[in-house]
Design a protein around this motif. Structure first.
Motif, short mmCIF file in Angstrom:
data_model
loop_
_atom_site.label_atom_id
_atom_site.label_comp_id
_atom_site.label_asym_id
_atom_site.label_seq_id
_atom_site.Cartn_x
_atom_site.Cartn_y
_atom_site.Cartn_z
N GLN A 126 53.16 65.71 37.62
CA GLN A 126 52.65 66.28 38.71
C GLN A 126 53.66 67.48 39.20
OE1 GLN A 126 49.79 65.91 40.35
NE2 GLN A 126 50.09 64.03 41.02
N PRO A 127 53.31 68.58 38.49
CA PRO A 127 54.15 69.99 38.56
C PRO A 127 54.27 70.37 40.05
CG PRO A 127 52.14 70.37 37.55
CD PRO A 127 52.04 69.05 37.67
N ILE A 164 46.35 81.41 29.67
CA ILE A 164 45.77 80.41 30.13
C ILE A 164 46.23 80.25 31.64
CG2 ILE A 164 46.19 77.70 30.18
CD1 ILE A 164 46.87 78.10 27.05
N ASP A 165 45.30 79.87 32.43
CA ASP A 165 45.52 79.64 33.82
C ASP A 165 46.10 78.41 34.30
OD1 ASP A 165 45.45 80.41 36.49
OD2 ASP A 165 43.24 80.24 36.95
N LEU A 166 47.23 78.12 34.16
CA LEU A 166 48.16 76.94 34.53
C LEU A 166 48.25 76.86 36.09
CD1 LEU A 166 50.86 77.32 31.68
CD2 LEU A 166 48.71 75.77 31.61
N PRO A 167 48.26 75.32 36.35
CA PRO A 167 48.26 75.09 37.88
C PRO A 167 49.63 75.36 38.24
CG PRO A 167 47.16 73.59 36.49
CD PRO A 167 47.65 74.41 35.61
N TYR A 215 51.92 71.02 30.38
CA TYR A 215 50.53 70.88 30.92
C TYR A 215 49.64 69.98 30.06
CZ TYR A 215 45.75 72.22 32.16
OH TYR A 215 44.37 71.78 32.41
N ILE A 216 49.65 69.95 28.68
CA ILE A 216 48.96 69.12 28.00
C ILE A 216 49.46 67.87 28.09
CG2 ILE A 216 48.69 68.52 25.47
CD1 ILE A 216 48.50 71.47 25.00
N LEU A 217 50.78 67.56 28.13
CA LEU A 217 51.31 66.30 28.26
C LEU A 217 50.96 65.71 29.74
CD1 LEU A 217 54.94 66.58 26.84
CD2 LEU A 217 53.10 65.18 26.07
N SER A 218 51.07 66.50 30.84
CA SER A 218 50.49 65.98 32.14
C SER A 218 49.28 65.58 32.31
CB SER A 218 50.85 67.24 33.08
OG SER A 218 50.20 67.01 34.19
N ILE A 219 48.29 66.44 31.59
CA ILE A 219 46.93 65.93 31.83
C ILE A 219 46.63 64.78 30.86
CG2 ILE A 219 46.04 68.17 32.42
CD1 ILE A 219 45.16 68.82 29.85
N HIS A 265 43.06 62.54 31.32
CA HIS A 265 41.98 63.54 31.72
C HIS A 265 41.75 64.18 30.23
CE1 HIS A 265 43.23 64.12 35.98
NE2 HIS A 265 42.84 63.17 36.03
N SER A 266 40.65 64.78 29.95
CA SER A 266 40.72 65.50 28.69
C SER A 266 41.42 66.79 28.81
CB SER A 266 38.92 65.86 28.65
OG SER A 266 38.43 66.72 29.64
N ILE A 267 41.87 67.20 27.48
CA ILE A 267 42.54 68.11 27.48
C ILE A 267 41.72 69.65 27.58
CG2 ILE A 267 44.23 69.53 25.79
CD1 ILE A 267 44.88 66.73 24.95
#
Length: 631
Positions: free
Chosen positions: A310-311, A519-522, A532-536, A541-543
């Motif tokens: 949860q960044p 990439i539009d990162l949150p 981000y990939i690890l978080s989702i 969620h799908s990557i």
């Protein structure tokens, strides 16, 4: 017991101010940009208390260096061990390589008081973006203090025996020398100046000088009014440093002197009754000061690992977890071990065993338990590459003509120039020209667009790129840049036209590459695509990654500029579209291989994938040669 060693609640209050500043800074630097200076206040407190204890025992003829170190182990290591063990287990769950492997060394370094030296040698510095993911980053302060505890008490004992009358002046001179060394090294060796004992011990020595002054010289106490004013000045100095001093001031240099002297005023005169003494001795603040060590130990790992899933947001949970773990650590580990355990041998055996057991899972298993095989390529060492070895800034500053790749006895067919967006293609270019038996020059400079921002350094780099390209006289010049940011520079259109025209005058052909998707990162992820990939993934969620719309606009603007020049030598090549999936998301993988290094750079795998499929056909078309044929 001497007055100097009586319990002083206002020092715990000062500890609370310091640790809360550090926590606020780590939660969000925008809230208190100089909150990291709370650590420097801690250094002064530690130097004062340790020197007071040692000097009092020296005066009584009761000092034992072995017993002193035993007390330090009981005081510091049990809570540190539990925190390191918890971080190691969390690292087994959350981390991938190289962070996974690096955590092993960081855990060992923290337990043997080597963390500050390890971070100096292996990181880009405290403010480097990669440091946000180092769960034991904060342990550098503990290692530095423990090194001080090893070095200073024997020195104090020696000086006390042979030069007692000069004790204050010798320690003060040592502090001045350390401060001077810090100021001297900061401009060119900032990371070393930040992390290492010789350049930071002056802060602890300020506390030591204060202790020696109060015990040996025994100054006359000032009037309560003067003392309160001095304490007020000290507290104001600390607060103002928290608010106004930031990373942009080329820290550390002499900047910590402000909060350190403020802390010395409060420690030296804070016992006088008055409103500030009342404030610093309130029970809630004093309790936070009592648990400040455990609070410091736990706050950063909680922030780091919580933000893996949860960044942004989650402030309430972070605060509750940190507070709960800190209170438990203080009452169940820190305080009992300090007060009840006298035999240090069994404690050291227990600490070593706990640490080893906690590290075992992360040593035995390469990947987190929740990471599926389809994401195995995420921890491939090549996934973090982006052509660092082809950085050409030093070469160009020395009036060079870039980094030569391919055959050394052949004239250069190609020049690759631009920012780090050019550098990331250098590995693919090198492989290609070697296959062809050609030579090429790489003139890629990190963070420096071919459109100058007006600074002296960038103007010099860009002028040398034009001169070097003319000297090389290649068949083809390839230009790659981060147009999304460059387009906002003054006179962008005119400067870009002029630069491309200069390259065209020196080359048979010029290919201007579009910028790849960013990439539009949150919020909260920074540049870390892997995080981000690890978080989702942890959320189930799908990557999928969304491209930043600004890049499309920037690419369109550059294309229009190139086409408006009507120069047959100059061509715009779209490499943005191949990096977009049919559903509009960014192409992150090619099968099991990850193509991105961070939010706007592809790694060596991605660069080779893109170079082979789209740049090589364009190169051979412009040069009018069949694939695999040399000049």
């Amino acid at each position: 017991m001497s007055k100097a060693l009586q319990y002083r609640p206002e020092i715990d209050g000062l500890r609370a101010v310091a640790v809360l500043a550090v926590v606020l800074f780590h939660l969000n630097p925008r809230w208190l940009k100089g909150g990291f200076l709370g650590v420097d206040v801690f250094f002064v407190i530690s130097g004062f208390l340790i020197t007071t204890i040692v000097q009092r025992e020296l005066q009584a003829g009761q000092f034992s260096i072995i017993e002193f170190w035993r007390r330090r182990v009981r005081r510091l290591y049990p809570a540190l061990c539990v925190m390191v063990a918890a971080v190691s287990l969390a690292g087994y769950v959350f981390l991938i390589n190289p962070e996974r492997t690096e955590l092993i060394m960081q855990a060992v370094a923290a337990m043997v008081s080597f963390e500050n030296i390890l971070l100096w040698r292996t990181t880009g510095g405290y403010w480097d973006t990669s440091s946000e993911n180092i769960a034991l980053l904060h342990a550098w302060t503990l290692s530095l203090e423990e090194q001080y505890y090893i070095v200073f008490p024997p020195l104090l004992m020696l000086l006390y025996g042979y030069a007692r009358k000069l004790l204050f002046w010798f320690v003060g001179g040592l502090a001045v020398a350390s401060l001077a060394l810090c100021c001297l090294l900061t401009p060119e060796h900032r990371t070393a100046a930040f992390y290492l004992l010789p350049t930071r011990m002056w802060e602890l020595l300020i506390g030591s000088c204060l202790a020696i002054y109060m015990l040996d010289i025994k100054p006359k106490a000032p009037s309560p009014w003067v003392a309160q004013v001095a304490v007020g000045v000290g507290l104001l100095a600390i607060i103002l440093s928290f608010v106004f001093i930031g990373d942009e001031q080329q820290f550390p240099s002499a900047w910590p002197l402000i909060p350190c002297l403020g802390a010395a005023l409060i420690i030296g005169l804070g016992q006088s009754a008055g409103p500030l003494n009342w404030f610093l001795t309130r029970l809630p603040l004093v309790y936070v000061g009592k648990i400040s060590y455990s609070l410091y130990l736990w706050h950063w790992p909680v922030i780091v690992f919580y933000r893996y899933s949860q960044p942004s947001g989650g402030l309430t949970w972070i605060v509750l977890l940190t507070a709960g773990l800190s209170v438990l650590s203080y009452h169940l580990v820190e305080n009992p071990c300090r007060q009840r355990f006298r035999r240090i041998g069994p404690m050291l055996i227990g600490i070593t065993t706990i640490t080893a057991l906690a590290l075992t899972p992360i040593i035995l298993f390469r990947s987190p338990p929740m990471l599926p095989e389809t994401l195995a390529g995420l921890d491939d060492p090549r996934s973090l590459t982006r052509g660092w070895e082809f950085e050409s800034t030093p070469n160009l500053l020395d009036n060079g003509i870039g980094i030569q790749v391919g055959r050394t006895d052949a004239p250069a067919m190609l020049v690759l120039t631009g920012s780090s967006h050019a550098r990331m293609f250098a590995a693919g270019l090198t492989e290609y020209v070697q296959q062809q038996g050609w030579s090429a020059r790489v003139m890629a400079t990190s963070g420096m667009s071919i459109v100058s921002d007006g600074s002296e350094l960038q103007s010099k780099i860009n002028a040398q790129r034009i001169v070097a390209t003319a000297q090389v006289a290649p068949r083809l010049t390839i230009v790659s840049d981060r147009w999304e940011t460059a387009q906002h520079r003054p006179e962008f259109d005119q400067k870009l036209r002029a630069t491309l025209a200069a390259f065209a005058n020196s080359s048979d052909h010029v290919i201007v590459l579009s910028q790849i998707p960013r990439i539009d990162l949150p919020p909260g992820f920074g540049e870390s695509v892997r995080k981000y990939i690890l978080s989702i993934r942890f959320k189930g969620h799908s990557i999928q990654a969304t491209p930043l719309p600004a890049v499309v606009h920037a690419n369109s603007r550059v294309r229009e500029i190139v086409e408006s020049m009507n120069n047959p030598k100059i061509e715009f090549l779209d490499i943005y579209s191949p990096m977009i999936n049919p559903d509009g998301s960014v192409r992150l993988t090619d099968g099991s291989q990850f193509l991105y290094s961070d939010d706007d750079h592809i790694n060596d795998l991605g660069a080779s994938w893109l170079f082979n499929r789209h740049l090589i056909p364009a190169i051979e078309r412009k040069l009018g040669i069949a694939s695999g044929k040399s000049k």
